[in-house]
Every structure is written in C-alpha cells, then in structure tokens.
Design an enzyme around this catalytic site. Structure first.
Site, mmCIF file in Angstrom:
data_model
loop_
_atom_site.group_PDB
_atom_site.id
_atom_site.type_symbol
_atom_site.label_atom_id
_atom_site.label_comp_id
_atom_site.label_asym_id
_atom_site.label_seq_id
_atom_site.Cartn_x
_atom_site.Cartn_y
_atom_site.Cartn_z
ATOM 1 N N ILE A 142 -2.648 -6.575 5.259
ATOM 2 C CA ILE A 142 -3.396 -6.254 4.049
ATOM 3 C C ILE A 142 -2.528 -5.592 2.978
ATOM 4 O O ILE A 142 -2.989 -5.377 1.852
ATOM 5 C CB ILE A 142 -4.570 -5.313 4.384
ATOM 6 C CG1 ILE A 142 -4.039 -4.002 4.986
ATOM 7 C CG2 ILE A 142 -5.541 -5.986 5.333
ATOM 8 C CD1 ILE A 142 -5.116 -2.960 5.171
ATOM 9 N N GLY A 143 -1.326 -5.284 3.300
ATOM 10 C CA GLY A 143 -0.469 -4.690 2.290
ATOM 11 C C GLY A 143 0.837 -4.232 2.902
ATOM 12 O O GLY A 143 1.107 -4.472 4.081
ATOM 13 N N GLY A 145 4.247 -1.199 2.343
ATOM 14 C CA GLY A 145 4.760 -0.001 1.697
ATOM 15 C C GLY A 145 6.228 0.142 1.976
ATOM 16 O O GLY A 145 6.848 -0.753 2.544
ATOM 17 N N PHE A 147 7.588 1.720 4.125
ATOM 18 C CA PHE A 147 7.823 1.803 5.570
ATOM 19 C C PHE A 147 7.747 0.458 6.259
ATOM 20 O O PHE A 147 8.298 0.262 7.330
ATOM 21 C CB PHE A 147 6.781 2.733 6.194
ATOM 22 C CG PHE A 147 5.391 2.405 5.766
ATOM 23 C CD1 PHE A 147 4.649 1.439 6.427
ATOM 24 C CD2 PHE A 147 4.824 3.034 4.669
ATOM 25 C CE1 PHE A 147 3.366 1.128 6.014
ATOM 26 C CE2 PHE A 147 3.542 2.727 4.260
ATOM 27 C CZ PHE A 147 2.802 1.774 4.924
ATOM 28 N N GLY A 148 6.984 -0.439 5.660
ATOM 29 C CA GLY A 148 6.810 -1.737 6.312
ATOM 30 C C GLY A 148 5.441 -2.305 6.008
ATOM 31 O O GLY A 148 4.929 -2.150 4.886
ATOM 32 N N LYS A 149 4.850 -2.917 7.014
ATOM 33 C CA LYS A 149 3.596 -3.625 6.807
ATOM 34 C C LYS A 149 2.404 -2.755 7.195
ATOM 35 O O LYS A 149 2.506 -1.866 8.015
ATOM 36 C CB LYS A 149 3.578 -4.907 7.642
ATOM 37 C CG LYS A 149 4.646 -5.917 7.253
ATOM 38 C CD LYS A 149 4.550 -7.168 8.096
ATOM 39 C CE LYS A 149 4.890 -6.885 9.561
ATOM 40 N NZ LYS A 149 4.879 -8.135 10.365
ATOM 41 N N LYS A 167 -0.340 0.932 10.486
ATOM 42 C CA LYS A 167 0.860 1.012 9.659
ATOM 43 C C LYS A 167 2.053 0.836 10.602
ATOM 44 O O LYS A 167 2.226 1.597 11.543
ATOM 45 C CB LYS A 167 0.941 2.361 8.957
ATOM 46 C CG LYS A 167 -0.145 2.573 7.912
ATOM 47 C CD LYS A 167 -0.123 3.988 7.363
ATOM 48 C CE LYS A 167 1.132 4.240 6.538
ATOM 49 N NZ LYS A 167 1.092 5.565 5.867
ATOM 50 N N ASP A 264 0.059 11.167 -2.334
ATOM 51 C CA ASP A 264 -0.324 10.286 -3.441
ATOM 52 C C ASP A 264 -1.839 10.358 -3.626
ATOM 53 O O ASP A 264 -2.564 9.414 -3.311
ATOM 54 C CB ASP A 264 0.139 8.852 -3.144
ATOM 55 C CG ASP A 264 -0.159 7.899 -4.299
ATOM 56 O OD1 ASP A 264 -0.499 8.394 -5.389
ATOM 57 O OD2 ASP A 264 -0.067 6.675 -4.103
#
EC number: 2.7.11.1
Length: 1471
Positions: A142-143, A145, A147-149, A167, A264
């Site tokens: 789904i996305g 960052g 760091f990875g997937k 994550k 964030d």
C-alpha cells in the site's frame, strides 16, 4: 539401498536365462543322444514362468528405487527452502542441525526461539508477542517509505484472522537504519492508549525486520475527510470533528507523557477506525501517498514543510537543514493538524508555494494560518487554541493543556450556554509565563485544583505553592477567581516555608493580580495592593530563633476582605481606586496625600481621600453608595492600595456595617486615613516620641526576645535586620521608605506619619487626653483641621463632605458601628491628624453618646476625643502606673459608660494600632471601629513599613489587628476586647452592620466581613480612655499621644453605651489574622525598645500609668500591659487566674519596669496616637471591665507564652463579653489584622509587652487572640525547638500593639532593652483579610502539630477567661471564617473537635482571663476558651497558630460560608 535392489535383479535374470538356456541345451542333448525328440519336449510353460518372474522382479526393483529417490528429493528441497532463513541466530535450545525435520517444524511454533520478539514480550499484550513471521500473509503493498515497503496483510491467530499493516525494513538497511526503524515503532508498541496506534508485533528474528500495526478500516483522516466532505455538515458532524480534535490532542498528550515524540504529526497520519475513533500513528507512507505535503532537502531527506515548526528548519549555504522533532514542535504540528481537521483537510497555506511558506512562515514567521472555516460554537476560542500552538516554543501550551482546552470547548459547545464560560476559559487558558511559574512553584501541592478547573471546582481551593518568595498558601474562593497571585511580590524566597498567601475577596484577588507585589509601591511609597498585610515574616517552623526570612504573606489584595476588616477595607479601597479607574499615583497619596507630612498629610489626605473619587476613602464613599462598588470590593481595593488604608477602611466599613454606615464609613475611612495619613504621622510621631519608643521599643525588644527565645522570630526579625527586612517588605508591599520613615507617603509612611502626628498630637494633647478623654479625641478631631478633614471625612463620613465614602448605604453597612459625624478623628503631632477613628457605636449615636456633629467627627481633637470613648486608652497611657486599677476601672467605666463611639474607636484605632498603637489604644477604647481601622491600616503599614521604621507602627498593627480581624487573635482581641470593655455594659451586637458590610470577599465573605463590633462597657471605655488619656498625657509629653476620640466619640462614648464602641472595634476587626511581620522593623524596634524609639511603639515606655494600661488589657491588653508593666505588673501578677492571665501579662511586664514603663509609654503614646489610644481603650475598657481580676491581660508579652496566653485569656474574657454580644460585629475581613510581630517575648513578656501590651490593649482581644494564636503556634513552632512555651496567644487588642511593639522596637532604647534573641523573636505573621492561615511545621503539615502544643498548655482553666481567650483565638484562628462571615465559630468546629484544642487552649489561656467568644462570633457563640486560647504547640507544631489540637494543618480549605457561619467556622485558625 539402490545398490542392493538393483544388484539382485540381474543375478536372478541371469539364473533364469541360464535355466532357460540350460533347458534349451538339454533338449538337444537327448536329441543328439537319442534323436530330436528331447528338444521338442522342452516345456514352454517353464519359459513363460521364467519371463514373468523376471518381469515381476524388475518391477519390484523399480518400485524400490523410486521410493528411495522421492524422500531424498523432498529433503533436499526442504533444505533449500530453509537456507534463506539460516541467517537468523538460532535459539540456544535449537540444535546446530537445521536439516532435521523436527527442528524445521519447531520454527513454526510461536516465537520461542526468536530472540528479538522475546525482548518485547514482557511489555506487550495480545498479538504483540504472538505475531510470527510465518503467521503473516501479505495481501498487497500500500505504500513505501525510507525504510522500505508497507504491506497490507493478515495475521492468523488460532482460528481468527485479522488485518494488519506491516512495515518491512529493506534488507539492505544498515544497523543504524535498523535501530531507527525499530525505535520508530517503539511508542506504538509500548503505549496502550485508545487514541494511539497500536503496534501488535515485531519480527526481528530474520533479516527482513517487520513491524506489525493494527489496521484502521477507514484509513487516514485526511483521505476520509476528503471523501466525506459532502457529508461533513450539520451539528452532529461538527461535534464529531470536535471529538476527533480532542482525540488527536489526547493521543499526542499520551505520547508526550511518556516522552515519546511524533515524527510526522499531520492529519494524514491520524487514522480512523471503523467506529470513527482517531488514532495517532505513522505508517510511514505519508510521502508516498501525499507527495505534495513534503519537500526534499539537498541531502535527499523529505520533511513536511507546512507542518514543521519554524524552529526546526534552517538553512546553511543555501541548504535546508532540519532538526529533530521536539515536544514544542509537536505542538506546532498539532495546531496545524487541528487546523486541517476544521478545514476539510485543506492543505495549510494552500495559496503559498513551498518557497513562500519557507520564507514567510518558517523564516519570516510573519504568517499564521487563518481561522478555520468550520462553523461551530465558540469558534473564536477554538481558533485561539490553535494560535496557542503557534506561539514561540517556550510559550506554547503542553499537549495536556491543549487537550484540556479542547475538551472544555467541546463540552461547552454541547451546552446551551454557560455564564461562566469566559471566566472558566480564562482560567483554563495556558499562561505564557506558566512555564516559568511552574518551575518556580516547586510545591504545587494543590496545583491540580487550579489546573483542572473545568467547572466550579475551583470555587474554594487552597493552593500551596513554593514560589521564589517562599511557600505560598493560596486560598482561592469563587469570588477570588484569580487564584494565583504568585506574580505578586511575595516574601523573600528564603521564607518559602513560611510564606503563606491566602486570597479570598475577588477584589483583593483582582487587585493582587493587577497590583505589583507587596514589594511594589505607588509613587507615594504605598503599596497599592494590600500592602499593609503584605509580606510578613512568619516564625520559622524549625528555627524560629534564627530570624530566617520566612513570611506568611496574605496577598494584600486578597488579604483584605470586606470593609469588615479595616485592613481589608483599606486594601479594597486602594484597589478600588485602581479598579475604579481612579488610578492614583499612590492610593496612599490619595488617602494620605500629605503622607510626607505626617500630620498635615494625614488630615489633608484623609479629607482628600474622602473627597477624591478614586481614593480608597472615596471608594468607601462608593461603598456608601454601595452601588458602584461592592463593599468588599471597595474595602479590598482600599486594603490593597495600602495596608494602612486597608486597615483604616475596613474599620470604617466595620463602623458602617456595625450601625450607621455614614458614621461607620467615616470611622473606617478615618482609621484608614489615620493609618494612611494619621498612622504614618502617628508612627513617625510615635517613633520620635521617646515615651512611645522606649516603651514600644522595650516591649518590642522583649517581645522580640521572647519570640526569638521561642524561635518564633527568624533571623530577619532581628532588630535591624527585621527593620530593614520589614522596610524592604513594606517597600515591596508598596510602602515607600518615606512611609517606612514616618514622613513618607507610603502606607507605612502614612501610618507612621499618622502615628507620629498622633503621638505628637497626643503629646500636645497629652494634657488634653488626660483632661478630656472623651473630648480628647473630639478635640483632636476638631483641633486638627488638616488631618481632620480627611480623617474626619473617613472617620465621620456623615460629617465630612468627603464622607461620601460613608454614605447612608455605607452607614447601613456600618450601621452598627455608626459613629455620628463626631467620629473619632485623631490629630497627630502638632498637625492634627484626625485618626479618623470614628468609633462607630452600635449606633453613631451611641458612640456619639447620641449624635455627633459631622465636624466633631472630622475634628482631630474630636478624634483624640477617643480618650473619652476610650478613656482606658487615655488612662492607660496616662495612668500606666495605675494601669491595673485603671484598667478595670476604666474598663468598668467604659462598660458602665456606654461609649458607643469608644468601641468603634477602639476597633478603628486598633486597626490603626499598627500605625499608632497609642492612638489605637485610645481610639480602640473610644472608637473601636475607627481605632480598628486606624490600627489595621496602621498595623499593616506599620508592620511592613512603619513598624520597620518605628515601634509606633508596631502598636498600630495591634490596634489594627484588634479591629481588623476577629479571627486573628489581635484583631479579635483588640476590637472585641474594646468592644467588650466598652460595650460589655451596653452589649450591642453589630451583627446587622456586620452583614451589611461584606467581608470584602465577593465570595461568601460578604457575610463574614460584617463588622461585628462587640459592644464594650462604656464605663470601661471611658475609664480606659480617660486613664489612658491621662496616663498618655503625662507620659507622652514630648510626643502627644493622639487620643482618638471623635469630637463626639469621647463624650459620645460616655454618652452612648459601649455598644457603639463595641461596634466600632468589632466592626473594625475582621476575622482576619494579620500577623504583620515587620521583621526588620520589630527587630530594630526591640533593640530600640529600651528607649530608642518612643514613637516606635504607641505604648510609651516612659509613661508610668501601667495600671491604666492594665485596665485596657482585654482590648488593649497590650497597651494596658505596656502601660501596666510599669505600674501594674505586680498588681497584674497578683490578679487571679483571670487576673492570672492578666497577671501573666503583667508578670511579663512586671519583670521589667522598663517594660512597664515602656508599656505605659506606649499607652501614652497610644494615648498620643489615636490608634494606640483606641486600641488601648477598647482593651482597657474590656480589661478594666472584664479583667479587673486579671489586671494586665495584654501585658504578658514576656517570653512566657503561658503568661501571655493566660493574660490574654483574661483580657479576652473581659473583652469577649461585649464581643460575644458583638461577635456578629464581624471583623471586617481584616486578615491583615496585626496578629503578627507579636513577638513571643512581646506576647509573653509583660515587660516587653509594655509597649506591645499597649498595642495589644488596643487590640487586646484580637491582639491577645492573635498573640495567642501567633505565639502559641509560632511558639509551638519555636517550642518544637525550645520546649513547649505557652505560645503567646495573639490577643486582638494586645496583638496589634504587642506585635507592633515586637515588630518595631524603638531605636536604641528598644534595642537595648530587647534580649539578644529579640531579633529572632521578632518574627511574626500578619494575616490580612479573612484568612485562615494554618501555620504548621512544613515537615509535618497535619492537625497533629497543633495538638501537641495545645496539649502542652493544659494549665489554663477553661473558665470564662479561658473561654474569652479562646474566642479570641478562635477569632484569630477564625481570622478568615470569623472575619469572613460573622466572626463567629470556626470552621474547625465542624472539621475538628474543639475539645482537645479547647482544653489545650484553655490550659494555655487558663492562666489568662478567658476571652469572650462574642468577640469572635458575630452572634455571641459559646465561649471557646479552648479554641480561642490555642494550646501551646511549642513542641508539636511550629505554626500551629490555629487551634493546634484541632487544626494545625495549614492546608485547610476555607470557605466564606464557613466564615459566614460565624461561630461555626472552624477555619478560624487564621494564624
């Protein structure tokens, strides 16, 4: 295996072939041998069988081979599959062989063998420790960052399946990145909060580190709002958004609570569950899903520019640099997030480009987000919360604060309306300085009360905080909504333990908040807020003798209550001036315009104050008008403006409350003026008068010595140290050095000037006083036109045109204390400083002996006429030698002769006592109310400035206390004793006036502040006034003692029944204990006590009529004692138990003839000074009347607390009778009554009490009570260090003067006479207003503290004497409760059993004449000898000023209702 099966088949085949071949060959043999027949005979069946067997064998071998090959292949595949996971560190229990199928299957078991998950299992619940890599099933990505997937997946737990967000850290992550990755999930893994996203597991056993989060069905809030924009309408949706806002703030607050930060924070990272609950978290996919919200830096980092706090972003060489998040930056982001929420998830600064945002928002910081478009109730307030989040970092609210505000707004939005919304909102709003304030408040014991004020829970809260000024006890009433006055100047930081600030009246609160701290002064040198009560040194809980800088500071603003407390009145008036918008450079200037010129200033300022709309007196005129300003407000304003004024005004208010408002008002104003002007003059005059100084100084020194011995006085109490400290305090409290120095304009200066003038005038009028005790005040009143105008105006508002302060309404307020126009005016020194001790009789007529012409009231000679209404004062001053005999006689005379004016005068003068104790004594007797006012004002001012400057100031506090605070022993004693002595024969309760004049608290103190003047026997008042006047006359030749007899007061007192007088003093005295703690001044004064400053003490040491003084013991025990010690110590000692109390005072006085002389001198001085005369007279009246048996009630200022207590008991007993009647004459919440500075020595030592005894004679009842309470508890505090000393009970009448003396030893003379420890002993506490201050050992703030000390003093009989003293104590203790409401019972009565305390106090006061409960309770409550006479808590609690046994615990909630209850308010433990 393959070999054997393969090998067997070939041999068998060979055998079969051989057999077949053999058979074939055998056939021909026969043929060859016999022919061809054998060949043909070979059986074909055999061949078939052979072939079949061969085939079967081959099949079997093939099967065997295939079976062996399949397991071998499967095993290899399994090994290959497992090779990927061989990198994990095998658990200890695992065998090195990973090829074993059994080992392979153990991996699928819950992560027993996985080390990383085991690290978190202890702190996580549910799936956190159960999630295993093998139980995860990925559905889709789904996305992504840094760091990875980020994957959507499912986890299988038993029979259930749940969706999760996983994550996954990239395989190539460095160890640092691995650590960062794991730490990013730590808050969500550890926190268990409904509004924080949950991390359900971590998979760290293998290289792809995984963080498993709960899945929120509705996704992020930003997407939800975008999708639901059309549906977000209506009230229900608005309420939903409001709830979401609260949940976001709650989630962040939960993180901050455990010091976690959000990396964030934005709407995109707030996730919505299926039940529409918001969870703050971070899946790490913000950048991938909302790239427009981020910008990339040169180092390839991305950050959300529009949500980032400006302080985190900077540029270096055209490169953007970002810092790590902080709690403050999180708050900024929270504000932006909430803004998004209320703007349909719109992008912040949507009209600006990233560069513009960087320049205008981040760098320039000149742009803020606009108000959200969402229409909702209190939308401005919602936006205000957002703006709070965008303040500079150090001013931003905490997440908890934001959540509190949002919660409150949400609650209010759901309500139709709330009247108090703005008020509550203001209370909830974060203080930009709160961060600093919180850091300075090391002990916010009750901080949560103030913090969590979502409703009315804050109406009554006692907050204890440690400020730089010390430990602050803040009692917040609903009326006093500004519960925190920390911004106000406080005592010295080193005085933290003892620092107490009680705030009751709203006006006071407001003034306190608005006014500079007690250390701030107006141009006149007077503190605009209640400076008189200001910072007062409190006896050190642990080392009372070290003279440490501990203070109990009742915020002047809050310390002043309704006009009931003369100090409160003054404070209110002063505040009122400011509040009324009549911003005067100095309220004291207004009150005491000619403050620099003690005498003229007194008169001029008095008249001017009365005439000036903004002046506290005019405030009182407003009070008279009663429409513009609430009586309490005015009172408080006056009080806050300056302690002197506060003392003065409350006395007037008390008068007004007591009977005719006009008279009362004038009376109060006059006392106010007296203090502000007159008291200043008085104190200067007194200071300069040798008689006053010697006696005052000596008594002060003795008192200080005693206090020091008892460790009651702290180092700052040392004579010079104390003087300087006190002067500093006074200056800080708004009293200029000029005020401190009698000529100054400050409240203290005015007081001193008034005292000085009073003394000078009394000196000039010493003969007059001696001649006309009744006419002395009157004569003064008329003789001092300068001082007379204002004083008279204040004193006899009805008379003076400027008496608008004392309007009919005011008169109503003070109707009981109504003093006709002939209110006592004190003329100080050559210039007539009308003490303005309008001794409002129960009726002005009574004081007046009918009616007093307005001019009589306004005439300072008439003010000196106080001698008439407080002949005891005059007698005390005049007949120090005959104090004992005179005191009873005078008291009797006063009692017999109805001096309605005398009681008022006493009260007012007692209030003035602080400024002019002699005057207070004279006035106390003659015009209790005015005396109280003057005394109170004088007391406050003197205690802070004048006392520092002069002994006279010390006397003033006594008077003031007596007048001001029934609760405070001093105020109750002096005023009530005066009332009692003056009104005992003509007992008149000024209960109605008490009610009319509110305590000045907007809270329940309205009732409490009622000036409950307790009628004192006219005969006694007259006798005392006459005796004091005579004595003062002779002994104060250099410095005329101002006989504060109103023009009509003196004769009026003679004419009118003592009830008037009683009304005055009672009215003047408020249920406030003012331990006016002029540490430096008293310390200095004790040094001067030997004979340095005759002025310093109203009591004239040089005077020889101690007998006269002795008679004033009850109301003016101090004065009487001060005077009595010379003459009467023996007689006092000879006295019975009542006498004994009296005797004790005398004993204290007796040991030192100098003390007696000093006492007599202060009496003379007091006679010279209207205030001291007033104080002396009321006390003397009571004492003469009530204490014939106990000659020197107030005189026991020696180190013997028991003696002092016993003496005070007798004094209180005598004064209490009238006070019982007039207990309703609620002391106007004059917590500032000068309870304090009653050095233990001064309280216990008659010799030292010489001056202070006169002071206390002025405030005999209140002073004695205060002395008792103060000395008992302070002594008890000391006693903890020393042994159990009969803690001197601060007697209302004695207290002010006594304390005053203690606080202000005359110059060298007093100092010389003071013991070495006098500095230490000088520490005293002044409570202003209806303040119930429970002093306790800081280490042991519990009720237990008081019990020990109280029990220690068991030797007092709980006789009427004890009872009287007990009421005194009760008043002192009831300083707040009694003062606030009716001066009645103690809140303790309800909260604590009075028996132990009573028994102890009875014991303590047993040797002293018991005080009459009427003093403390507007309705004459049952005698509370035990309560009143606080047990000697010396061993148990340092600060068990409250009935040690009953309530030593200082942190007691005080309520106006309790105070209103009068007799039942237990929190009468003001001290």
């Amino acid at each position: 295996m393959p070999g054997p099966p393969a090998s067997p088949p070939p041999p068998m085949l060979l055998l079969l072939l051989l057999l077949t071949v053999g058979c074939a060959r055998a056939a021909p043999l026969p043929q060859t041998g016999a022919g061809e027949v054998p060949v043909v005979e070979v059986p074909s069946l055999f061949v078939i069988l052979s072939v079949c067997s061969l085939l079967i064998l081959i099949v079997l071998i093939a099967n065997c081979v295939s079976c062996c090959k399949d397991p071998e292949i499967d095993f290899k595949e399994f090994e290959d599959n497992f090779d990927d996971e061989i990198d994990f560190t095998p658990p200890a229990e695992d065998t090195p062989s990973i090829q074993s199928p059994a080992e392979v299957f153990t991996l699928s078991v819950p992560n027993i063998s996985l080390p990383a998950p085991s690290q978190f299992q202890a702190s996580v619940e549910g799936l956190k420790s159960q999630v295993a890599r093998h139980s995860l099933n990925y559905i889709q990505e789904i996305g992504s960052g840094w760091f990875g997937k980020v994957l959507l997946g499912e986890t299988y737990t038993g029979t259930s399946v749940a969706r999760v967000i996983v994550k996954e850290l990239k395989v190539s992550a460095s160890p640092k990145e691995q650590d960062t990755f794991l730490k990013s999930g730590e808050p969500y893994y550890i926190l268990q909060h409904p509004n924080v996203l949950q991390c359900v597991g971590q998979c760290v056993e293998a290289i792809p580190y995984l963080l498993v989060f709960e899945f929120c069905d509705l996704g992020d809030l930003k997407a939800y709002l975008h999708n639901e924009q059309e549906h977000v309408r209506g009230d229900s949706q608005t309420m939903l958004l409001q709830r979401m806002a609260c949940e976001i703030a709650a989630g962040l607050a939960a993180m901050h609570k455990l010091h976690f930060l959000h990396s964030d924070l934005a709407l995109r990272n707030c996730y919505l569950t299926s039940d529409l609950n918001v969870k703050v978290g971070d899946y790490g996919i913000g950048f991938s899903r909302y790239k427009e919200d981020y910008i990339e830096t040169d180092d390839k980092k991305v950050f959300p520019l529009r949500w980032t706090a400006p302080e985190l972003v900077t540029s270096f060489q055209d490169r953007l640099l970002t810092a790590d998040q902080t709690k403050y930056s999180n708050i900024w982001s929270l504000g932006v997030t909430l803004w998004e929420l209320f703007n349909n998830a719109a992008q912040p600064y949507a009209n600006l480009s990233d560069l513009d945002v960087l320049n205008q928002v981040i760098r320039e910081r000149d742009m803020k987000l606009p108000k959200p478009q969402l229409e909702q109730p209190y939308s401005d307030r919602w936006y205000e919360v957002l703006q709070f989040c965008w303040l500079p970092p150090d001013k931003r609210p905490a997440a908890e604060d934001v959540h509190r505000l949002l919660t409150y707004l949400r609650m209010q939005s759901q309500r139709d309306s709330e009247v108090d919304f703005e008020q509550q909102w203001t209370a909830l709003k974060p203080d930009t300085n709160s961060r600093d304030a919180s850091s300075s408040a090391a002990f916010p014991i009750l901080d949560h009360f103030a913090r969590d004020r979502l409703g009315r829970e804050m109406e009554e809260v006692l907050t204890v905080t440690e400020t730089s000024q010390g430990l602050s006890f803040e009692y917040v009433w609903e009326a006093a909504k500004h519960d925190h006055f920390d911004e106000q100047g406080r005592g010295h930081p080193d005085e933290a333990l003892s620092y107490s600030s009680m705030f009751f009246p709203v006006e006071v609160f407001e003034n306190s908040l608005s006014d500079p701290g007690p250390g701030k002064q107006d141009d006149s040198g007077q503190e605009v807020p209640v400076r008189a009560p200001g910072v007062v040194p409190v006896f050190d809980a642990h080392n009372l003798s070290v003279g440490s800088d501990y203070y109990i500071q009742l915020e002047e603003k809050s310390s002043s209550n309704l006009g009931l407390d003369p100090p409160a009145l003054l404070t209110t008036e002063v505040d009122k001036l400011e509040r009324a918008g009549a911003e005067e450079p100095r309220t004291e200037e207004d009150f005491f315009q000619s403050s620099a010129h003690p005498k003229e200033a007194s008169s001029t300022e008095d008249s001017r104050a009365t005439s000036i709309p903004g002046s506290p007196f005019n405030l009182f005129s407003d009070l008279d008008k009663a429409d513009d300003l609430p009586s309490h407000q005015k009172i408080f304003d006056l009080m806050e403006l300056n302690g002197v004024q506060a003392d003065f005004k409350p006395a007037i208010l008390s008068s007004s409350l007591d009977d005719p408002k006009d008279t009362c008002q004038s009376d109060k104003e006059k006392p106010h003026k007296l203090l502000d002007q007159g008291p200043l003059c008085l104190s200067e005059s007194l200071l300069h008068q040798d008689h006053f100084d010697p006696l005052s100084v000596q008594e002060l020194s003795e008192n200080f010595l005693f206090l020091q011995e008892k460790n009651l006085l702290k180092g700052s109490l040392t004579t010079k140290e104390q003087v300087s400290d006190l002067q500093t305090e006074l200056k800080n409290a708004g009293f200029t050095s000029a005020l401190l120095e009698s000529p100054q304009r400050g409240s203290e200066s005015s007081e001193l000037e008034f005292l000085e003038n009073t003394l000078d005038f009394p000196l000039s009028q010493g003969d007059t006083r001696g001649q006309n005790e009744g006419a002395g005040v009157r004569r003064h009143s008329g003789t001092s036109p300068q001082a007379s105008p204002a004083l008279l105006t204040e004193e006899g508002s009805p008379t003076a045109p400027t008496d608008p302060i004392l309007k009919p309404e005011e008169t109503k307020s003070f109707r009981d204390v109504r003093v006709p126009e002939d209110s006592i005016c004190l003329e100080l020194g050559p210039d007539p400083v009308t003490v303005g001790v309008e001794i409002p009789a129960t009726d002005a007529k009574t004081l007046d002996g009918g009616n007093r012409p307005p001019d009589v009231t306004c005439q300072s000679k008439e003010a000196l006429s106080l001698t008439n209404r407080h002949p005891i004062l005059v007698n005390d001053i005049t007949a120090q030698g005959s104090v004992e005999s005179c005191l009873p006689e005078s008291r009797q005379d006063l009692q017999n002769e109805p001096f309605s004016e005398d009681p008022l005068s006493v009260s007012s003068l007692e209030k003035h006592s602080e400024a002019a104790e002699t005057l207070n004594q004279l006035n106390s007797k003659a015009a209790p109310e005015d005396a109280a006012l003057a005394s109170a004002l004088s007391s406050d001012s003197t205690s802070q400035d004048s006392l520092l400057e002069d002994s006279l100031s010390t006397p003033i506090p006594t008077s003031e206390q007596s007048v001001e605070t029934p609760d405070s022993l001093d105020s109750v004693d002096v005023r009530e004793a005066l009332l009692e002595s003056l009104g005992s024969h003509t007992p008149r309760k000024l209960l109605p006036p008490d009610k009319p004049a509110d305590s000045g608290y907007e809270t329940e103190n309205l009732e409490s502040p009622e000036w409950t003047l307790h009628p004192a026997p006219e005969g006694t008042a007259d006798s005392d006034a006459a005796a004091a006047g005579d004595s003062g006359h002779s002994s104060l030749p250099p410095n005329p003692v101002i006989v504060i007899s109103d023009a009509g007061d003196g004769h009026r007192g003679a004419e009118g029944p003592p009830q008037s007088f009683t009304l005055g003093p009672q009215s003047s005295y408020r249920d406030s204990a003012y331990f006016s703690d002029n540490d430096s001044e008293p310390d200095k004064k004790p040094e001067e006590v030997p004979g340095t400053s005759a002025n310093a003490l109203v009591l004239v040491k040089g005077q020889s009529p101690p007998e006269s003084v002795v008679p004033e013991e009850s109301s003016d025990v101090r004065e009487g004692c001060l005077e009595a010690p010379q003459d009467k110590p023996d007689q006092s000692r000879v006295s019975t138990l009542q006498n004994s109390c009296h005797s004790e005072l005398q004993e204290t006085l007796q040991p030192t003839p100098a003390d007696a002389s000093r006492e007599s001198c202060p009496v003379n001085d007091e006679a010279s000074s209207p205030l001291s005369l007033l104080n002396s007279e009321p006390s003397s009246c009571d004492d003469l009347d009530t204490q014939e048996d106990r000659p020197c009630t107030l005189a026991s200022t020696g180190t013997n607390t028991n003696e002092l207590l016993a003496y005070m008991s007798s004094t209180l007993d005598k004064s209490l009778p009238s006070h019982l009647e007039s207990s309703k004459l609620k002391e106007p919440d004059i917590e500032g009554k000068y309870l304090g500075k009653l050095c233990v020595s001064g309280m216990l030592d008659l010799s030292e009490d010489g001056m202070d005894a006169d002071e206390e004679d002025e405030n005999s009842d209140d002073s004695d009570e205060d002395l008792r309470a103060f000395n008992l508890h302070s002594l008890s505090s000391e006693s903890e260090d020393d042994t159990e000393h009969p803690v001197p009970i601060i007697v209302s009448n004695d207290d002010g003067r006594h304390l005053r003396s203690l606080l202000k030893p005359s110059a060298a003379e007093a100092i010389e006479q003071l013991p070495e420890d006098w500095k230490k002993e000088k520490k005293a506490v002044t409570f202003f207003d209806d303040v119930t201050v429970y002093l306790f050992d800081q280490e042991t703030p519990t009720k237990e503290l008081g019990h020990c000390g109280g029990e220690a003093h068991g030797p007092g009989p709980s006789s009427p004497a004890a009872s009287s003293s007990s009421p005194y104590l009760g008043r002192c203790m009831n300083s707040e409760s009694s003062t606030d409401e009716e001066g009645g019972g103690f809140e303790w009565d309800d909260d604590f059993s009075p028996d132990p305390f009573m028994s102890k106090t009875t014991s303590l006061l047993g040797s002293k004449p018991s005080l009459q409960t009427s003093k403390y309770f507007s309705p004459p409550p049952p005698a509370r000898s035990a309560e009143q006479s606080w047990p000697h808590v010396s061993p148990c609690s340092r600060f068990s000023i409250s009935p040690a046994n009953i309530a030593s615990f200082s942190l007691t909630h005080l309520t106006d209702s309790d105070i209103e209850q009068g007799g039942s308010s237990e929190d009468g433990d003001k001290d």
